[in-house]
Write an enzyme that holds these catalytic residues in place. Structure first.
Site, PDB file in Angstrom:
ATOM      1  N   LYS A  38      -8.711  -1.103   5.829  1.00  0.00           N
ATOM      2  CA  LYS A  38      -9.007  -1.489   4.445  1.00  0.00           C
ATOM      3  C   LYS A  38      -8.091  -2.615   3.971  1.00  0.00           C
ATOM      4  O   LYS A  38      -8.520  -3.536   3.275  1.00  0.00           O
ATOM      5  CB  LYS A  38      -8.900  -0.262   3.531  1.00  0.00           C
ATOM      6  CG  LYS A  38     -10.117   0.654   3.692  1.00  0.00           C
ATOM      7  CD  LYS A  38      -9.956   1.965   2.940  1.00  0.00           C
ATOM      8  CE  LYS A  38      -9.174   2.966   3.734  1.00  0.00           C
ATOM      9  NZ  LYS A  38      -9.317   4.357   3.363  1.00  0.00           N
ATOM     10  N   SER A  63      -7.616   3.881   9.616  1.00  0.00           N
ATOM     11  CA  SER A  63      -8.382   3.954   8.366  1.00  0.00           C
ATOM     12  C   SER A  63      -7.687   3.148   7.269  1.00  0.00           C
ATOM     13  O   SER A  63      -8.298   2.297   6.605  1.00  0.00           O
ATOM     14  CB  SER A  63      -8.517   5.426   7.963  1.00  0.00           C
ATOM     15  OG  SER A  63      -8.931   5.567   6.619  1.00  0.00           O
ATOM     16  N   ASP A 104     -15.373   3.073   7.998  1.00  0.00           N
ATOM     17  CA  ASP A 104     -14.327   4.003   7.558  1.00  0.00           C
ATOM     18  C   ASP A 104     -14.889   5.019   6.566  1.00  0.00           C
ATOM     19  O   ASP A 104     -14.543   6.196   6.615  1.00  0.00           O
ATOM     20  CB  ASP A 104     -13.155   3.236   6.926  1.00  0.00           C
ATOM     21  CG  ASP A 104     -12.109   4.188   6.361  1.00  0.00           C
ATOM     22  OD1 ASP A 104     -11.524   4.937   7.161  1.00  0.00           O
ATOM     23  OD2 ASP A 104     -11.905   4.208   5.141  1.00  0.00           O
ATOM     24  N   ARG A 146     -14.751  13.165   9.090  1.00  0.00           N
ATOM     25  CA  ARG A 146     -13.450  13.784   9.426  1.00  0.00           C
ATOM     26  C   ARG A 146     -13.117  14.901   8.447  1.00  0.00           C
ATOM     27  O   ARG A 146     -12.577  15.946   8.826  1.00  0.00           O
ATOM     28  CB  ARG A 146     -12.344  12.711   9.387  1.00  0.00           C
ATOM     29  CG  ARG A 146     -12.388  11.765  10.583  1.00  0.00           C
ATOM     30  CD  ARG A 146     -11.522  10.536  10.337  1.00  0.00           C
ATOM     31  NE  ARG A 146     -10.143  10.886  10.021  1.00  0.00           N
ATOM     32  CZ  ARG A 146      -9.309  10.132   9.296  1.00  0.00           C
ATOM     33  NH1 ARG A 146      -9.731   8.970   8.806  1.00  0.00           N
ATOM     34  NH2 ARG A 146      -8.098  10.521   9.075  1.00  0.00           N
ATOM     35  N   HIS A 152       0.839  -1.195   0.000  1.00  0.00           N
ATOM     36  CA  HIS A 152       0.000   0.000   0.000  1.00  0.00           C
ATOM     37  C   HIS A 152       0.871   1.240   0.000  1.00  0.00           C
ATOM     38  O   HIS A 152       1.809   1.346   0.774  1.00  0.00           O
ATOM     39  CB  HIS A 152      -0.904   0.026   1.238  1.00  0.00           C
ATOM     40  CG  HIS A 152      -1.737   1.273   1.310  1.00  0.00           C
ATOM     41  ND1 HIS A 152      -2.889   1.430   0.583  1.00  0.00           N
ATOM     42  CD2 HIS A 152      -1.571   2.422   1.996  1.00  0.00           C
ATOM     43  CE1 HIS A 152      -3.395   2.626   0.819  1.00  0.00           C
ATOM     44  NE2 HIS A 152      -2.620   3.253   1.675  1.00  0.00           N
TER      45      HIS A 152
END
Ligand code: URA
Ligand code: CA
Length: 434
Positions: A187, A183, A161, A168, A82
């Site tokens: 995922k 967050s 999320d 947010r 990621h």
């Protein structure tokens, strides 16, 4: 349990229990707690932070709020990568075939780009016919046979999320380490990875502008992953200038192909070797990083990574002929050079500004619903540290419009010069394993 008690507890700097965190996430996802109470709790978390235990609990509660992808039908250790998001970041397109060619299964769920950062799915869709709408069975079968498949984000992955992020965004609570870390990790975990390699970007083009902030975020995510039983490590890499030369969807596909042939930009190649080595070791295919790096070099040299790329494109409906003939990718109608106005050394190429310039050409989305132009973008010819002569081209603009004055102005303003020799930024700042 009453939400107001949780808000007061966190406001006063106390630790929330596992049950309390589970309650707030579940009830908020179900619509039983109003936004104003959750906003207050988020602001309390912003100021009071969370302990490692709270962060792990928050992550798991978000994972459990929706679907979890079951990759158990796929043999081997599934390693996911990621990136926190960058400009011209083509690493996923390179790493997938590279790591798969070393025998590590890559079962990847990817997203689309927004703002000045690009998304892997958009890039892949530059290949005619390519699609990411696979059934779970097709996805699993392709990973088992080919070691590589990419699927679009499932609609019901971490709904908590999605709601929290939207809230947010409008309550000034995006920029909180425990909230960002949970967050992102929720995922990745819901998407089924056994192990996670994180590329945390730092610099002007990144979410985390300073190395210190990037380090805090990286440590927080590594801690969460390891606390919930997924082996996780992070590298901190530079995003002060765009990665590689190409920014734009077709242009980056071509850059990925060049890199898989061993003819890519030095920075992109090195980043892929560093991230790829970690993935191959974590995936159990090499005993150490040196052996992994040698394997990665070998699959570039013997062409097996390129073969995997072709099979992967064909498996997902695309035309594999683009690999040998990249001119089959969408091409922009016009190209324009950006001549240097003075001689000197490149001292800065502000990644976020160049990303915005590519977005203005149509390569990226200004809003979630924008339609992108897969052909357009920017190809840099110089990077920070390079010497330039007046009149030499700094970049080529690929455009479907002749009106490129604003793009040209951005490039002239944000590709900065120095009379004195400059040095390239450190590509890899740090590797964090615990
Ligand atoms: N990216 C995410 O997915 N979540 C955040 O909170 C910030 C960036
Ligand atoms: Ca690039």
């Amino acid at each position: 349990m009453r939400m107001v008690d949780l808000i007061e507890k966190k406001r006063d700097g106390e630790e929330l229990t596992t049950e309390e965190i589970g309650f707030f996430i579940e009830q908020y996802t179900n619509g039983n707690i109003p936004d104003y109470q959750v906003s207050a709790l988020l602001m309390a978390i912003y100021f009071q932070d969370m302990t490692d235990r709270e962060r792990a609990d928050l992550t798991l509660a978000m994972v459990e709020s929706g679907d979890q992808i079951d990759l158990s039908e796929i043999e081997g250790i599934k390693v996911d990568k990621h990136s926190t998001g960058g400009v011209g970041d083509t690493t996923t397109l390179v790493l997938g075939p590279l790591v798969a060619a070393c025998g590590v299964p890559v079962a990847k769920m990817s997203g689309r780009g927004l703002g000045h950062t690009g998304g892997t799915i958009d890039k892949l869709e530059a290949i005619e016919g390519f699609h990411v709408e696979l059934t779970t069975e097709q996805f699993t079968k392709q990973v088992n046979e080919l070691k590589l498949a990419v699927i679009g984000q499932s609609g019901n992955l971490t709904p908590a999320d999605k709601k929290l992020y939207a809230l947010r965004d409008v309550t000034g609570t995006v920029n909180s380490i425990p909230l960002i870390a949970s967050s992102i990790m929720s995922k990745k975990i819901a998407a089924g990875a056994d192990a996670i390699v994180l590329d945390v970007k730092t610099g002007e083009g990144a979410f985390m502008k300073s190395v210190e902030d990037a380090r805090s975020l990286a440590r927080a995510m590594v801690q969460i992953g390891n606390n919930v039983g997924r082996q996780t490590m992070a590298i901190i890499s530079d995003m002060s200038q765009p990665l590689g030369f190409a920014i734009g969807n077709s242009l980056e596909v071509k850059e990925a192909i060049d890199t898989l042939r061993g003819k890519g930009p030095a920075d992109l190649t090195e980043l892929c070797l560093v991230l790829g080595s970690q993935m191959v070791v974590v995936g159990g295919k090499a005993k150490d990083l040196d052996e992994a790096r040698a394997m990665l070099r070998e699959v570039i040299e013997n062409g097996s990574a390129i073969e995997i790329l072709k099979g992967f494109i064909e498996g997902q409906g695309g035309n594999p002929a683009v690999v040998d003939s990249p001119e089959l990718l969408p091409q922009a109608q016009f190209t324009f050079e950006v001549p240097a106005k003075e001689s000197g050394y490149v001292s800065c190429i502000e990644a976020d500004e160049v990303g915005t310039a590519a977005m203005l050409l149509g390569a990226g989305r200004a809003t979630k619903d924008s339609v992108i132009d897969l052909a357009v973008g920017i190809v840099l010819h110089k990077k920070v540290g390079d010497a330039v002569k007046e009149g030499e081209s700094l970049a080529t603009i690929h455009s479907n419009s002749e009106n490129i004055e604003n793009v040209l102005a951005i490039l002239h303003k944000y590709i900065e010069f120095s009379k004195e020799p400059t040095t390239a930024p450190n590509l890899i700042e740090e590797i964090i394993t615990q």
